[in-house]
Design a protein around this motif. Structure first.
Motif, PDB file in Angstrom:
ATOM      1  N   MET A   1       0.835  -1.218   0.154  1.00 51.40           N
ATOM      2  CA  MET A   1       0.086   0.000   0.152  1.00 51.40           C
ATOM      3  C   MET A   1       1.158   1.234   0.024  1.00 51.40           C
ATOM      4  N   ALA A   2       0.579   2.117  -0.961  1.00 47.64           N
ATOM      5  CA  ALA A   2       1.260   3.483  -0.990  1.00 47.64           C
ATOM      6  C   ALA A   2       0.554   4.332  -0.218  1.00 47.64           C
ATOM      7  N   ARG A   3       1.400   5.136   0.584  1.00 47.57           N
ATOM      8  CA  ARG A   3       1.014   6.180   1.885  1.00 47.57           C
ATOM      9  C   ARG A   3       2.036   7.120   1.903  1.00 47.57           C
ATOM     10  N   TYR A   4       1.501   8.282   1.787  1.00 44.37           N
ATOM     11  CA  TYR A   4       2.244   9.566   2.035  1.00 44.37           C
ATOM     12  C   TYR A   4       1.633  10.695   2.726  1.00 44.37           C
ATOM     13  N   THR A   5       2.372  11.224   3.708  1.00 47.28           N
ATOM     14  CA  THR A   5       1.759  12.321   4.531  1.00 47.28           C
ATOM     15  C   THR A   5       2.531  13.466   4.653  1.00 47.28           C
ATOM     16  N   CYS A   6       1.904  14.571   4.985  1.00 47.18           N
ATOM     17  CA  CYS A   6       2.228  15.580   5.129  1.00 47.18           C
ATOM     18  C   CYS A   6       1.279  16.610   6.189  1.00 47.18           C
TER      19      CYS A   6
ATOM     20  N   ALA B   1     -16.741  14.919   8.677  1.00 45.94           N
ATOM     21  CA  ALA B   1     -17.073  15.418  10.181  1.00 45.94           C
ATOM     22  C   ALA B   1     -16.158  16.428  10.665  1.00 45.94           C
ATOM     23  N   ILE B   2     -16.644  16.585  11.940  1.00 38.55           N
ATOM     24  CA  ILE B   2     -15.809  17.941  12.738  1.00 38.55           C
ATOM     25  C   ILE B   2     -14.163  17.251  12.736  1.00 38.55           C
ATOM     26  N   GLY B   3     -13.367  17.879  12.341  1.00 39.79           N
ATOM     27  CA  GLY B   3     -12.067  17.592  12.235  1.00 39.79           C
ATOM     28  C   GLY B   3     -11.299  16.406  11.373  1.00 39.79           C
ATOM     29  N   TYR B   4     -12.248  16.147  10.497  1.00 42.14           N
ATOM     30  CA  TYR B   4     -11.709  14.837   9.563  1.00 42.14           C
ATOM     31  C   TYR B   4     -12.660  15.152   8.102  1.00 42.14           C
ATOM     32  N   ILE B   5     -11.680  14.848   7.255  1.00 37.74           N
ATOM     33  CA  ILE B   5     -12.469  14.881   5.837  1.00 37.74           C
ATOM     34  C   ILE B   5     -11.848  13.626   5.147  1.00 37.74           C
ATOM     35  N   MET B   6     -12.484  12.956   4.485  1.00 40.83           N
ATOM     36  CA  MET B   6     -12.271  11.587   3.668  1.00 40.83           C
ATOM     37  C   MET B   6     -12.581  12.233   2.130  1.00 40.83           C
ATOM     38  N   ALA B   7     -11.743  11.956   1.235  1.00 38.32           N
ATOM     39  CA  ALA B   7     -12.174  12.077  -0.029  1.00 38.32           C
ATOM     40  C   ALA B   7     -11.455  10.799  -1.020  1.00 38.32           C
ATOM     41  N   ARG B   8     -12.003  10.830  -2.025  1.00 40.40           N
ATOM     42  CA  ARG B   8     -11.458   9.863  -3.068  1.00 40.40           C
ATOM     43  C   ARG B   8     -11.223  10.311  -4.556  1.00 40.40           C
ATOM     44  N   GLU B   9     -10.342   9.550  -5.309  1.00 44.06           N
ATOM     45  CA  GLU B   9     -10.056   9.853  -6.445  1.00 44.06           C
ATOM     46  C   GLU B   9     -11.287   9.445  -7.420  1.00 44.06           C
TER      47      GLU B   9
ATOM     48  N   LEU C   1      -6.418   3.694  -7.437  1.00 43.83           N
ATOM     49  CA  LEU C   1      -7.227   4.966  -7.090  1.00 43.83           C
ATOM     50  C   LEU C   1      -6.733   5.167  -5.889  1.00 43.83           C
ATOM     51  N   VAL C   2      -6.672   6.447  -5.623  1.00 40.68           N
ATOM     52  CA  VAL C   2      -6.092   7.170  -4.615  1.00 40.68           C
ATOM     53  C   VAL C   2      -7.245   7.815  -3.536  1.00 40.68           C
ATOM     54  N   SER C   3      -7.136   7.648  -2.430  1.00 42.26           N
ATOM     55  CA  SER C   3      -7.852   8.436  -1.411  1.00 42.26           C
ATOM     56  C   SER C   3      -7.153   9.234  -0.257  1.00 42.26           C
ATOM     57  N   VAL C   4      -7.638  10.212   0.097  1.00 44.39           N
ATOM     58  CA  VAL C   4      -7.202  11.427   0.902  1.00 44.39           C
ATOM     59  C   VAL C   4      -7.888  11.453   2.213  1.00 44.39           C
ATOM     60  N   ASP C   5      -7.021  11.335   3.546  1.00 45.21           N
ATOM     61  CA  ASP C   5      -7.631  11.729   4.590  1.00 45.21           C
ATOM     62  C   ASP C   5      -7.060  13.185   5.090  1.00 45.21           C
ATOM     63  N   VAL C   6      -7.999  14.055   5.509  1.00 44.41           N
ATOM     64  CA  VAL C   6      -7.379  15.407   6.067  1.00 44.41           C
ATOM     65  C   VAL C   6      -7.928  15.333   7.617  1.00 44.41           C
TER      66      VAL C   6
ATOM     67  N   PRO D   1      -3.664  23.576  12.308  1.00 39.03           N
ATOM     68  CA  PRO D   1      -2.874  22.459  11.948  1.00 39.03           C
ATOM     69  C   PRO D   1      -3.593  21.388  11.147  1.00 39.03           C
ATOM     70  N   LEU D   2      -3.322  21.157  10.000  1.00 37.16           N
ATOM     71  CA  LEU D   2      -3.634  19.860   9.049  1.00 37.16           C
ATOM     72  C   LEU D   2      -2.708  18.915   8.627  1.00 37.16           C
ATOM     73  N   THR D   3      -3.211  17.831   8.750  1.00 34.62           N
ATOM     74  CA  THR D   3      -2.385  16.401   8.432  1.00 34.62           C
ATOM     75  C   THR D   3      -3.072  15.936   7.444  1.00 34.62           C
ATOM     76  N   TRP D   4      -2.280  15.770   6.017  1.00 37.30           N
ATOM     77  CA  TRP D   4      -2.833  14.931   4.917  1.00 37.30           C
ATOM     78  C   TRP D   4      -2.120  13.549   4.858  1.00 37.30           C
ATOM     79  N   VAL D   5      -3.097  12.609   4.639  1.00 39.26           N
ATOM     80  CA  VAL D   5      -2.600  11.285   4.392  1.00 39.26           C
ATOM     81  C   VAL D   5      -3.168  10.920   3.045  1.00 39.26           C
ATOM     82  N   VAL D   6      -2.272  10.538   1.938  1.00 35.93           N
ATOM     83  CA  VAL D   6      -2.727  10.282   0.373  1.00 35.93           C
ATOM     84  C   VAL D   6      -2.155   8.703   0.687  1.00 35.93           C
ATOM     85  N   LYS D   7      -3.280   7.844   0.100  1.00 34.50           N
ATOM     86  CA  LYS D   7      -2.828   6.491  -0.033  1.00 34.50           C
ATOM     87  C   LYS D   7      -3.583   5.919  -1.023  1.00 34.50           C
ATOM     88  N   SER D   8      -2.975   4.623  -1.252  1.00 34.76           N
ATOM     89  CA  SER D   8      -3.775   3.645  -2.511  1.00 34.76           C
ATOM     90  C   SER D   8      -3.547   2.372  -2.264  1.00 34.76           C
TER      91      SER D   8
END
Length: 112
Positions: free
Chosen positions: A1-6, A36-44, A54-59, A72-79
């Motif tokens: 699983m590919a996973r990148y964070t920033c 939700a409060i404090g969290y967003i999930m998105a998909r390609e 296909l990539v998904s993003v958690d913010v 402060p925001l943390t992005w997790v991009v994964k597939s």
């Protein structure tokens, strides 16, 4: 699983943040599927790439650490793609999102 964070510290009013995140994600070809409060999930958006890539993003929005409209925001991009090559599809999408974050005119990145 590919996973990148920033992680970023952005100066923006908290009320504007969901709309701005939606703009960034939409401009990169993602759709929000959960919020939700404090969290967003998105998909390609499917259709242009193999399903396994296909990539998904958690913010993650850390509302407990907000000071002077600095959020402060943390992005997790994964597939599900195995990152056999450094320059894989997930990495390309991660770079695209980072570029869009840096160039977005409605907020300012705060150096940390």
């Amino acid at each position: 699983m590919a996973r990148y964070t920033c992680s970023y510290l952005v100066k923006v009013q908290l009320e504007q943040l969901p709309l701005l995140l939606d703009e960034i994600l939409h401009s990169c070809g993602f759709e929000i599927i959960y919020q939700a409060i404090g969290y967003i999930m998105a998909r390609e958006i499917p259709g242009k790439i193999d399903f396994s890539k296909l990539v998904s993003v958690d913010v993650f929005i850390d509302a407990t650490q907000i000071q002077n409209n600095q959020v402060p925001l943390t992005w997790v991009v994964k597939s599900d793609e195995l990152p056999l090559h450094h320059y894989n599809h997930c990495w390309q999408r991660f770079n695209q999102i980072q570029q869009e974050i840096g160039e977005h005119s409605q907020w300012h990145l705060v150096p940390s």
